[in-house]
Each structure stands twice: as C-alpha cells, then as structure tokens.
Write a protein that holds these residues in place. Structure first.
Motif, PDB file in Angstrom:
ATOM      1  N   LYS A  73       3.201  -5.916   1.659  1.00 35.34           N
ATOM      2  CA  LYS A  73       3.670  -4.615   2.438  1.00 35.34           C
ATOM      3  C   LYS A  73       4.555  -5.231   3.541  1.00 35.34           C
ATOM      4  CE  LYS A  73       1.458  -0.881   5.089  1.00 35.34           C
ATOM      5  NZ  LYS A  73      -0.073  -0.230   5.353  1.00 35.34           N
ATOM      6  N   GLN A  74       5.759  -5.099   3.404  1.00 35.10           N
ATOM      7  CA  GLN A  74       6.881  -5.356   4.173  1.00 35.10           C
ATOM      8  C   GLN A  74       6.859  -4.531   5.549  1.00 35.10           C
ATOM      9  OE1 GLN A  74       8.036  -5.008   0.832  1.00 35.10           O
ATOM     10  NE2 GLN A  74       7.595  -7.437   0.663  1.00 35.10           N
ATOM     11  N   PHE A  75       6.553  -5.334   6.660  1.00 33.05           N
ATOM     12  CA  PHE A  75       6.369  -4.716   8.080  1.00 33.05           C
ATOM     13  C   PHE A  75       7.469  -5.410   8.359  1.00 33.05           C
ATOM     14  CE2 PHE A  75       2.769  -7.570   7.291  1.00 33.05           C
ATOM     15  CZ  PHE A  75       2.844  -8.644   7.842  1.00 33.05           C
ATOM     16  N   GLU A  76       7.697  -5.712  10.189  1.00 37.69           N
ATOM     17  CA  GLU A  76       8.899  -6.200  10.920  1.00 37.69           C
ATOM     18  C   GLU A  76       8.823  -7.545  10.537  1.00 37.69           C
ATOM     19  OE1 GLU A  76       6.755  -3.378  14.011  1.00 37.69           O
ATOM     20  OE2 GLU A  76       6.238  -4.457  12.172  1.00 37.69           O
ATOM     21  N   VAL A  77      10.103  -8.034  10.247  1.00 39.87           N
ATOM     22  CA  VAL A  77      10.383  -9.446   9.839  1.00 39.87           C
ATOM     23  C   VAL A  77       9.913 -10.271  11.339  1.00 39.87           C
ATOM     24  CG1 VAL A  77      12.347 -11.413   9.378  1.00 39.87           C
ATOM     25  CG2 VAL A  77      12.338  -9.095   8.379  1.00 39.87           C
ATOM     26  N   THR A  78      10.037  -9.725  12.422  1.00 40.15           N
ATOM     27  CA  THR A  78       9.581 -10.221  13.744  1.00 40.15           C
ATOM     28  C   THR A  78       8.174 -10.902  13.653  1.00 40.15           C
ATOM     29  OG1 THR A  78      11.048  -8.884  15.002  1.00 40.15           O
ATOM     30  CG2 THR A  78       9.197 -10.367  16.078  1.00 40.15           C
ATOM     31  N   LEU A  79       7.175 -10.158  12.732  1.00 42.35           N
ATOM     32  CA  LEU A  79       5.747 -10.722  12.686  1.00 42.35           C
ATOM     33  C   LEU A  79       5.654 -11.801  11.883  1.00 42.35           C
ATOM     34  CD1 LEU A  79       3.974  -7.099  12.941  1.00 42.35           C
ATOM     35  CD2 LEU A  79       4.703  -8.613  14.830  1.00 42.35           C
ATOM     36  N   LEU A  80       6.700 -11.554  10.983  1.00 43.77           N
ATOM     37  CA  LEU A  80       6.861 -12.603   9.719  1.00 43.77           C
ATOM     38  C   LEU A  80       6.917 -14.041  10.375  1.00 43.77           C
ATOM     39  CD1 LEU A  80       6.271 -13.679   6.937  1.00 43.77           C
ATOM     40  CD2 LEU A  80       8.731 -13.063   6.479  1.00 43.77           C
ATOM     41  N   LEU A  81       8.015 -13.923  11.423  1.00 45.59           N
ATOM     42  CA  LEU A  81       8.645 -15.388  11.965  1.00 45.59           C
ATOM     43  C   LEU A  81       7.403 -15.729  13.025  1.00 45.59           C
ATOM     44  CD1 LEU A  81      12.339 -14.183  12.522  1.00 45.59           C
ATOM     45  CD2 LEU A  81      11.359 -16.022  11.013  1.00 45.59           C
ATOM     46  N   GLN A  82       6.826 -14.785  13.525  1.00 47.69           N
ATOM     47  CA  GLN A  82       5.688 -15.155  14.525  1.00 47.69           C
ATOM     48  C   GLN A  82       4.785 -15.860  13.819  1.00 47.69           C
ATOM     49  OE1 GLN A  82       2.839 -12.194  15.495  1.00 47.69           O
ATOM     50  NE2 GLN A  82       3.129 -12.646  17.634  1.00 47.69           N
ATOM     51  N   SER A  83       4.479 -15.553  12.496  1.00 43.93           N
ATOM     52  CA  SER A  83       3.431 -16.219  12.001  1.00 43.93           C
ATOM     53  C   SER A  83       3.884 -17.648  11.510  1.00 43.93           C
ATOM     54  CB  SER A  83       3.051 -15.420  10.467  1.00 43.93           C
ATOM     55  OG  SER A  83       2.430 -14.483  10.798  1.00 43.93           O
ATOM     56  N   LEU A 146      -0.112 -12.989  -6.568  1.00 42.17           N
ATOM     57  CA  LEU A 146       0.780 -12.779  -7.567  1.00 42.17           C
ATOM     58  C   LEU A 146       0.033 -11.761  -8.711  1.00 42.17           C
ATOM     59  CD1 LEU A 146       3.271 -13.551  -9.067  1.00 42.17           C
ATOM     60  CD2 LEU A 146       2.032 -15.535 -10.037  1.00 42.17           C
ATOM     61  N   LEU A 147      -1.392 -11.978  -8.926  1.00 42.95           N
ATOM     62  CA  LEU A 147      -2.019 -11.425  -9.864  1.00 42.95           C
ATOM     63  C   LEU A 147      -2.527  -9.969  -9.410  1.00 42.95           C
ATOM     64  CD1 LEU A 147      -4.709 -14.008 -10.854  1.00 42.95           C
ATOM     65  CD2 LEU A 147      -2.774 -13.321 -12.128  1.00 42.95           C
ATOM     66  N   LEU A 148      -2.491  -9.842  -8.088  1.00 43.47           N
ATOM     67  CA  LEU A 148      -2.881  -8.480  -7.638  1.00 43.47           C
ATOM     68  C   LEU A 148      -2.132  -7.699  -6.652  1.00 43.47           C
ATOM     69  CD1 LEU A 148      -6.757  -9.556  -6.727  1.00 43.47           C
ATOM     70  CD2 LEU A 148      -5.838  -8.155  -8.742  1.00 43.47           C
ATOM     71  N   LEU A 149      -0.878  -8.079  -6.772  1.00 44.56           N
ATOM     72  CA  LEU A 149       0.043  -7.359  -5.886  1.00 44.56           C
ATOM     73  C   LEU A 149       0.385  -5.983  -6.219  1.00 44.56           C
ATOM     74  CD1 LEU A 149       2.320  -8.217  -3.775  1.00 44.56           C
ATOM     75  CD2 LEU A 149       3.927  -8.502  -5.606  1.00 44.56           C
ATOM     76  N   ASP A 150       0.159  -5.356  -7.418  1.00 42.00           N
ATOM     77  CA  ASP A 150       0.269  -3.984  -7.414  1.00 42.00           C
ATOM     78  C   ASP A 150      -0.931  -3.278  -7.071  1.00 42.00           C
ATOM     79  OD1 ASP A 150       2.689  -4.326  -8.638  1.00 42.00           O
ATOM     80  OD2 ASP A 150       1.933  -4.585 -10.536  1.00 42.00           O
ATOM     81  N   SER A 151      -1.942  -4.029  -6.640  1.00 41.98           N
ATOM     82  CA  SER A 151      -3.090  -3.126  -5.994  1.00 41.98           C
ATOM     83  C   SER A 151      -2.979  -2.789  -4.666  1.00 41.98           C
ATOM     84  CB  SER A 151      -4.285  -4.112  -6.343  1.00 41.98           C
ATOM     85  OG  SER A 151      -5.589  -3.461  -5.821  1.00 41.98           O
ATOM     86  N   ALA A 152      -2.913  -1.489  -4.312  1.00 43.66           N
ATOM     87  CA  ALA A 152      -2.823  -1.270  -2.834  1.00 43.66           C
ATOM     88  C   ALA A 152      -4.088  -1.728  -2.056  1.00 43.66           C
ATOM     89  CB  ALA A 152      -2.428   0.232  -2.680  1.00 43.66           C
ATOM     90  N   MET A 153      -5.158  -1.534  -2.803  1.00 40.33           N
ATOM     91  CA  MET A 153      -6.296  -1.781  -2.180  1.00 40.33           C
ATOM     92  C   MET A 153      -6.492  -3.354  -1.644  1.00 40.33           C
ATOM     93  SD  MET A 153     -10.321  -1.175  -3.491  1.00 40.33           S
ATOM     94  CE  MET A 153     -10.133   0.601  -3.540  1.00 40.33           C
ATOM     95  N   PHE A 154      -5.982  -4.205  -2.937  1.00 37.78           N
ATOM     96  CA  PHE A 154      -5.895  -5.474  -2.431  1.00 37.78           C
ATOM     97  C   PHE A 154      -5.234  -6.050  -1.298  1.00 37.78           C
ATOM     98  CE2 PHE A 154      -3.541  -9.578  -2.798  1.00 37.78           C
ATOM     99  CZ  PHE A 154      -4.555 -10.617  -2.806  1.00 37.78           C
ATOM    100  N   VAL A 155      -3.823  -5.208  -1.031  1.00 40.11           N
ATOM    101  CA  VAL A 155      -2.921  -5.698  -0.225  1.00 40.11           C
ATOM    102  C   VAL A 155      -3.339  -5.198   1.363  1.00 40.11           C
ATOM    103  CG1 VAL A 155      -0.481  -4.961   0.851  1.00 40.11           C
ATOM    104  CG2 VAL A 155      -0.790  -5.299  -1.726  1.00 40.11           C
ATOM    105  N   GLU A 156      -4.113  -3.916   1.277  1.00 40.80           N
ATOM    106  CA  GLU A 156      -4.721  -3.691   2.622  1.00 40.80           C
ATOM    107  C   GLU A 156      -5.789  -4.537   3.079  1.00 40.80           C
ATOM    108  OE1 GLU A 156      -3.611  -1.218   4.550  1.00 40.80           O
ATOM    109  OE2 GLU A 156      -1.785  -0.736   3.122  1.00 40.80           O
TER     110      GLU A 156
END
Length: 244
Positions: A73-83, A146-156
């Motif tokens: 679930k792509q959010f701000e790249v800023t938060l990715l860089l922070q990680s 990779l296996l569960l990327l299409d599952s919105a429940m897993f991503v959340e």
C-alpha cells in the motif's frame, strides 16, 4: 493587479513547497536524531546501562514491517526513507553496544544466535547475529508478502502490526527504568527531543492524511514519552536527594 495577485500566489506556493520539503527532511532524519546524544554518551562512558537494546529490536521489526506495508500500500516515500534511516541507526546502536559489551566482558563465554537458546534471545555476543536475525525476518516477510500481496486484509494487518510495534517503542525503556529505579544515561533534554519528534511526526501523519495506523501510533508514543519524562524527573530528583 491580476499579475500582482498571480505573483503573490506563486510566492505562496513556492513557500509552501519549501516548507513541505523541509518537513519531509525532518521526518526522514528526525527520528534518528535523539539517538545521537545517547550514542555519544555510551561511547564516552563505555556503559550501556541507560539504553535498552530491546528498543532496537522493536524499531527494527517495526520498520522492516513498514517497508513491506509500503510494497502492499504505497504511502509517502518520505515514510519509506524514514524506515531505512531508522534501520541503519538501530544497527549503529547495536554495533556500539556489542563493542562495549565485548570490551567490558569478564567471561569468555559467547552467546550466539545459532545456539537457539531462548534465554539469550537478543542478548547475543556478536553483532553479526543481530544482522542474521534481521535478514531472516526480512526474508520471511518477503515470502509472505509475495504470496499474500493481493489480500487487502493481509496488507492492512501488516501495517497495523508495524505501527503496533512502533507504538510500543518506549515500553522496553520504560520497564528497564522501573527495574533499575534509575534513568542513568538519559536526560530531560533527550526525552524532550523524543517527545517533540513524536509530536511533529503525528502532526505530519494527520496533515498528509497518512493511513490511520500511523497517527494512532504517534499518539501512543507521545503518551509513553510523557511517562519516561516523568521517570527522568522523579529518579533524577531521588538521586540528587541521596547525594545531598
């Protein structure tokens, strides 16, 4: 007149863009800044008593999970860089703690990840063991994502798990302070930096409409920061009373 209004609007847009860029830079590096004085204090004193390496465990797990949450679930790249910056910072803190423990160790007994002894989980003697654990954890997350990327429940659920770990960031430090009845190695300035950083971070999440998990995490962190600040004030006062 219209040209003047246009120029003013353009200036306002330029100022807002500059402020937004500045806020993003602060978000990327701001979370790591409070660890600079702690790193320096450990280097100076060769004592890690005031720092819990479990903080590193919590932050490493939280930020590794957050990176995989971003993939789903792509959010701000800023938060990715922070990680990424926070992961590097935690490895630096672990490396320093391992070096200090190694130089202060009386016994020659080594505790390694490969011993599979749960009593010494996250108390290993070698920095390489921490790297190996994080690599294994990241590999497991990669396979599941990779296996569960299409599952919105897993991503959340991945995002909620990531911020839940991050929200509990200060708990190991809080418990260690309670156990030791001391906040040696910590200062009011340091905790205020943590609190200011978490407050800024939470405001950033709200203003940028980040996923709800993020601002809930920030709110919990502010409450825990306040509890640690209270410990620093109380234990510091008790220490001064004993000296008096």
């Amino acid at each position: 007149m219209e040209a003047e209004v246009f120029i003013q609007a353009e200036d306002a847009d330029g100022s807002w863009t500059l402020l937004s860029l500045l806020a993003s830079v602060v978000m990327v590096f701001g979370g790591a800044l409070p660890y600079v004085p702690q790193y320096q204090e450990i280097q100076r004193s060769s004592n890690t008593e005031g720092f819990s390496t479990r903080v590193c465990l919590v932050l490493l797990v939280a930020n590794i999970l957050r990176i995989f949450f971003w993939i789903g679930k792509q959010f701000e790249v800023t938060l990715l860089l922070q990680s990424v910056v926070m992961i590097v910072t935690m490895f630096a803190m672990l490396h320093l703690c391992c070096s200090v423990h190694s130089s202060n160790r009386v016994s020659t007994k080594q505790h390694r990840l490969t011993d599979l002894d749960v009593r010494y989980f996250w108390k290993w003697s070698s920095f390489e063991d921490y790297l190996l654990f994080c690599f294994g954890f990241a590999a497991l997350c990669a396979v599941l994502t990779l296996l569960l990327l299409d599952s919105a429940m897993f991503v959340e659920a991945l995002g909620s798990l990531a911020v839940m770990f991050e929200a509990m960031l200060a708990v190991p430090q809080l418990l260690q302070n309670l156990q030791n009845r001391s906040t040696r190695g910590m200062s009011v300035k340091m905790v205020l930096l943590w609190t200011a950083g978490d407050a800024f971070k939470t405001a950033y999440f709200v203003m940028n409409e980040s996923p709800a998990q993020f601002w809930v995490c920030g709110s919990v962190q502010i409450l825990l920061d306040a509890a640690i600040l209270l410990q620093v004030l109380l234990y510091g006062r008790a220490g001064r009373a004993k000296l008096g």
